[in-house]
Design a protein around this motif. Structure first.
Motif, PDB file in Angstrom:
ATOM      1  N   ALA A 112      -6.010   7.092   7.921  1.00  0.00           N
ATOM      2  CA  ALA A 112      -4.979   7.587   8.645  1.00  0.00           C
ATOM      3  C   ALA A 112      -4.122   6.533   9.103  1.00  0.00           C
ATOM      4  CB  ALA A 112      -5.271   8.551  10.043  1.00  0.00           C
ATOM      5  N   THR A 113      -4.662   5.112   9.291  1.00  0.00           N
ATOM      6  CA  THR A 113      -3.872   4.169   9.471  1.00  0.00           C
ATOM      7  C   THR A 113      -3.576   3.217   8.410  1.00  0.00           C
ATOM      8  OG1 THR A 113      -5.051   4.404  11.833  1.00  0.00           O
ATOM      9  CG2 THR A 113      -3.733   2.288  11.512  1.00  0.00           C
ATOM     10  N   ALA A 114      -4.431   2.816   7.718  1.00  0.00           N
ATOM     11  CA  ALA A 114      -4.377   1.744   6.630  1.00  0.00           C
ATOM     12  C   ALA A 114      -3.329   2.213   5.778  1.00  0.00           C
ATOM     13  CB  ALA A 114      -5.691   1.537   5.558  1.00  0.00           C
ATOM     14  N   THR A 115      -2.562   1.326   5.101  1.00  0.00           N
ATOM     15  CA  THR A 115      -1.306   1.558   4.549  1.00  0.00           C
ATOM     16  C   THR A 115      -1.429   0.998   2.839  1.00  0.00           C
ATOM     17  OG1 THR A 115      -0.016  -0.715   4.928  1.00  0.00           O
ATOM     18  CG2 THR A 115       0.213   1.285   6.482  1.00  0.00           C
ATOM     19  N   VAL A 116      -0.711   1.626   2.033  1.00  0.00           N
ATOM     20  CA  VAL A 116      -0.652   1.201   0.712  1.00  0.00           C
ATOM     21  C   VAL A 116      -0.136  -0.082   0.443  1.00  0.00           C
ATOM     22  CG1 VAL A 116       0.547   1.467  -1.439  1.00  0.00           C
ATOM     23  CG2 VAL A 116       0.136   3.634  -0.139  1.00  0.00           C
ATOM     24  N   GLY A 117       0.893  -0.594   1.306  1.00  0.00           N
ATOM     25  CA  GLY A 117       1.252  -2.190   1.279  1.00  0.00           C
ATOM     26  C   GLY A 117       0.112  -2.963   1.667  1.00  0.00           C
ATOM     27  N   GLY A 118      -0.276  -2.749   2.799  1.00  0.00           N
ATOM     28  CA  GLY A 118      -1.346  -3.529   3.195  1.00  0.00           C
ATOM     29  C   GLY A 118      -2.561  -3.814   2.326  1.00  0.00           C
ATOM     30  N   ASN A 119      -2.989  -2.825   1.689  1.00  0.00           N
ATOM     31  CA  ASN A 119      -4.192  -2.713   0.807  1.00  0.00           C
ATOM     32  C   ASN A 119      -3.675  -3.683  -0.431  1.00  0.00           C
ATOM     33  OD1 ASN A 119      -5.669  -1.218  -1.551  1.00  0.00           O
ATOM     34  ND2 ASN A 119      -6.844  -1.101   0.383  1.00  0.00           N
ATOM     35  N   ILE A 120      -2.506  -3.561  -0.986  1.00  0.00           N
ATOM     36  CA  ILE A 120      -2.076  -4.225  -2.207  1.00  0.00           C
ATOM     37  C   ILE A 120      -1.888  -5.703  -1.726  1.00  0.00           C
ATOM     38  CG2 ILE A 120      -0.338  -4.733  -3.790  1.00  0.00           C
ATOM     39  CD1 ILE A 120      -0.017  -1.556  -3.876  1.00  0.00           C
ATOM     40  N   CYS A 121      -1.304  -5.918  -0.682  1.00  0.00           N
ATOM     41  CA  CYS A 121      -0.931  -7.415  -0.170  1.00  0.00           C
ATOM     42  C   CYS A 121      -2.301  -8.158   0.251  1.00  0.00           C
ATOM     43  CB  CYS A 121      -0.037  -7.329   0.940  1.00  0.00           C
ATOM     44  SG  CYS A 121       1.742  -6.853   0.660  1.00  0.00           S
ATOM     45  N   LEU A 122      -3.231  -7.396   0.727  1.00  0.00           N
ATOM     46  CA  LEU A 122      -4.381  -8.111   1.120  1.00  0.00           C
ATOM     47  C   LEU A 122      -5.424  -8.539  -0.266  1.00  0.00           C
ATOM     48  CD1 LEU A 122      -6.254  -8.840   3.230  1.00  0.00           C
ATOM     49  CD2 LEU A 122      -7.252  -6.640   3.137  1.00  0.00           C
ATOM     50  N   SER A 123      -4.928  -7.724  -1.390  1.00  0.00           N
ATOM     51  CA  SER A 123      -5.186  -8.160  -2.705  1.00  0.00           C
ATOM     52  C   SER A 123      -6.854  -8.563  -3.062  1.00  0.00           C
ATOM     53  CB  SER A 123      -4.351  -9.443  -3.117  1.00  0.00           C
ATOM     54  OG  SER A 123      -3.077  -9.261  -3.230  1.00  0.00           O
ATOM     55  N   LEU A 124      -7.736  -7.794  -2.565  1.00  0.00           N
ATOM     56  CA  LEU A 124      -9.076  -7.878  -2.442  1.00  0.00           C
ATOM     57  C   LEU A 124      -9.357  -7.049  -3.720  1.00  0.00           C
ATOM     58  CD1 LEU A 124     -10.437  -7.566   1.211  1.00  0.00           C
ATOM     59  CD2 LEU A 124      -9.957  -9.718  -0.055  1.00  0.00           C
ATOM     60  N   PRO A 125     -10.588  -7.714  -4.245  1.00  0.00           N
ATOM     61  CA  PRO A 125     -10.811  -6.941  -5.664  1.00  0.00           C
ATOM     62  C   PRO A 125     -11.199  -5.282  -5.521  1.00  0.00           C
ATOM     63  CG  PRO A 125     -12.056  -9.011  -5.578  1.00  0.00           C
ATOM     64  CD  PRO A 125     -11.339  -8.846  -4.276  1.00  0.00           C
ATOM     65  N   ALA A 126     -11.617  -4.897  -4.493  1.00  0.00           N
ATOM     66  CA  ALA A 126     -11.905  -3.779  -4.196  1.00  0.00           C
ATOM     67  C   ALA A 126     -10.789  -2.854  -3.691  1.00  0.00           C
ATOM     68  CB  ALA A 126     -13.141  -3.460  -3.499  1.00  0.00           C
ATOM     69  N   GLY A 127      -9.549  -3.396  -3.818  1.00  0.00           N
ATOM     70  CA  GLY A 127      -8.358  -2.914  -3.207  1.00  0.00           C
ATOM     71  C   GLY A 127      -8.305  -1.215  -3.929  1.00  0.00           C
ATOM     72  N   ALA A 128      -8.368  -0.350  -3.121  1.00  0.00           N
ATOM     73  CA  ALA A 128      -8.221   0.984  -3.787  1.00  0.00           C
ATOM     74  C   ALA A 128      -6.918   1.417  -4.282  1.00  0.00           C
ATOM     75  CB  ALA A 128      -8.854   2.269  -2.689  1.00  0.00           C
ATOM     76  N   MET A 129      -5.934   1.035  -3.383  1.00  0.00           N
ATOM     77  CA  MET A 129      -4.472   1.043  -3.820  1.00  0.00           C
ATOM     78  C   MET A 129      -4.167   0.374  -5.131  1.00  0.00           C
ATOM     79  SD  MET A 129      -3.458   3.749  -2.028  1.00  0.00           S
ATOM     80  CE  MET A 129      -5.077   3.998  -2.097  1.00  0.00           C
ATOM     81  N   ILE A 130      -4.596  -0.886  -5.286  1.00  0.00           N
ATOM     82  CA  ILE A 130      -4.549  -1.779  -6.617  1.00  0.00           C
ATOM     83  C   ILE A 130      -5.128  -0.891  -7.776  1.00  0.00           C
ATOM     84  CG2 ILE A 130      -5.257  -3.868  -7.461  1.00  0.00           C
ATOM     85  CD1 ILE A 130      -5.183  -5.125  -4.605  1.00  0.00           C
ATOM     86  N   SER A 131      -6.272  -0.412  -7.678  1.00  0.00           N
ATOM     87  CA  SER A 131      -6.818   0.485  -8.693  1.00  0.00           C
ATOM     88  C   SER A 131      -6.166   1.509  -9.146  1.00  0.00           C
ATOM     89  CB  SER A 131      -8.123   0.934  -8.208  1.00  0.00           C
ATOM     90  OG  SER A 131      -9.102  -0.029  -7.779  1.00  0.00           O
ATOM     91  N   LEU A 132      -5.311   2.241  -8.087  1.00  0.00           N
ATOM     92  CA  LEU A 132      -4.350   3.597  -8.242  1.00  0.00           C
ATOM     93  C   LEU A 132      -3.274   2.845  -9.075  1.00  0.00           C
ATOM     94  CD1 LEU A 132      -3.551   6.216  -8.147  1.00  0.00           C
ATOM     95  CD2 LEU A 132      -2.754   5.611  -5.783  1.00  0.00           C
ATOM     96  N   THR A 133      -2.534   1.934  -8.429  1.00  0.00           N
ATOM     97  CA  THR A 133      -1.155   1.718  -8.873  1.00  0.00           C
ATOM     98  C   THR A 133      -1.169   0.837 -10.291  1.00  0.00           C
ATOM     99  OG1 THR A 133      -1.218  -0.271  -7.248  1.00  0.00           O
ATOM    100  CG2 THR A 133      -0.312   1.922  -6.682  1.00  0.00           C
TER     101      THR A 133
END
Length: 277
Positions: free
Chosen positions: A109-130
């Motif tokens: 409910a708090t974590a964001t798409v932008g934060g997940n992508i900008c963190l750029s960790l291998p397991a980034g779920a939004m990186i997988s999706l996009t």
């Protein structure tokens, strides 16, 4: 966690108020990672939630996800699109990729798409999706210009990307052609609730959209690998594409050895190839 080096917080209300951004500044959206560990270099938080971005914008040409859109909102969009856009066969993938993020409902409910992508960790779920859906980021620059590039090119390594010191990720666009595609999803982790060790996604575009076959590998690699074929590839063609992943690009951490990731990724890719054939 208290960030005891932070001296002030700023909440811009317009694009012009975002800058200047200096070395001691940190962009704040969800803050789920930012507040999870010490950030001794941070002196000021710049809260972009005050910009009031619409989290999700759906049009005939695709979907725009604001950088401040939450993981929970992305997950809920799967069900919404099933009703509103039944021709977008890839809709279930949105929720599937959200489940690749090891997190409680509070984080969702708090974590964001932008934060997940900008963190750029291998397991980034939004990186997988996009990256699987041909996502393209829009970056705001301090000189007032916009810069766009594919997510697969934006993320360059484990924790690294092309974002400049004063750049701000504004949104991610998912094109309608990719959303109309048939998709297949595979995720493996060392334990049922463990962090993703391997995420492989296949996408077969409709004939009207060119009939391409797209295979993406994330989590297993330090950056997204996206392979595009003009049609469904042979098993040999998948092996050839897999072989182009560099030895140093396989993720090596507590969630899986590189050799395991390399071998199992190929097995999952072949499963997806057969499923979408």
């Amino acid at each position: 966690m208290d960030l005891n080096t932070v001296e002030t917080t700023r909440i811009p209300r317009s694009r012009e108020e975002l800058w200047p951004l200096g070395p001691g500044d940190s962009i704040l959206a969800g803050g789920t990672w930012l507040f999870s560990e010490p950030q001794p270099q941070v002196r000021r938080l710049v809260d972009i939630t005050g910009l009031g971005w619409q989290p999700i914008t759906v049009t005939d040409t695709g979907i725009d996800l604001a950088a401040t859109c939450t993981v929970a909102e992305v997950s809920a969009l799967s069900s919404r699109l099933t009703v509103e856009r039944p021709e977008w066969s890839a809709a279930p993938l949105l929720h599937q990729c959200c489940t690749a993020l090891l997190a409680s409902f509070k984080i969702w409910a708090t974590a964001t798409v932008g934060g997940n992508i900008c963190l750029s960790l291998p397991a980034g779920a939004m990186i997988s999706l996009t990256s699987a859906l041909g996502g393209e980021v829009t970056i705001w620059r301090a000189d007032g210009t916009d810069h766009r590039l594919p997510v697969a090119e934006f993320v360059t390594g484990s924790g690294t990307n092309t974002l400049g010191p004063a750049d701000v990720l504004r949104s991610v666009r998912l094109p309608a052609a990719a959303l109309r595609a048939t998709t297949a999803y595979r995720k493996l982790a060392p334990s049922p609730l463990g962090r993703s060790g391997i995420v492989v996604i296949g996408r077969r575009d409709t004939g009207a959209d060119g009939g391409r076959f797209v295979l993406s590998v994330t989590a297993a690699t330090v950056r997204p690998y996206v392979f595009t074929f003009p049609t469904v590839p042979s098993a040999a063609e998948v092996r050839e594409a897999h072989a182009t992943i560099g030895e140093d690009d396989w993720t090596d951490d507590a969630h899986g050895d590189p050799d395991w990731r390399r071998a199992v990724t190929l097995v999952l890719a072949e499963q997806i190839r057969r499923e979408l054939a």
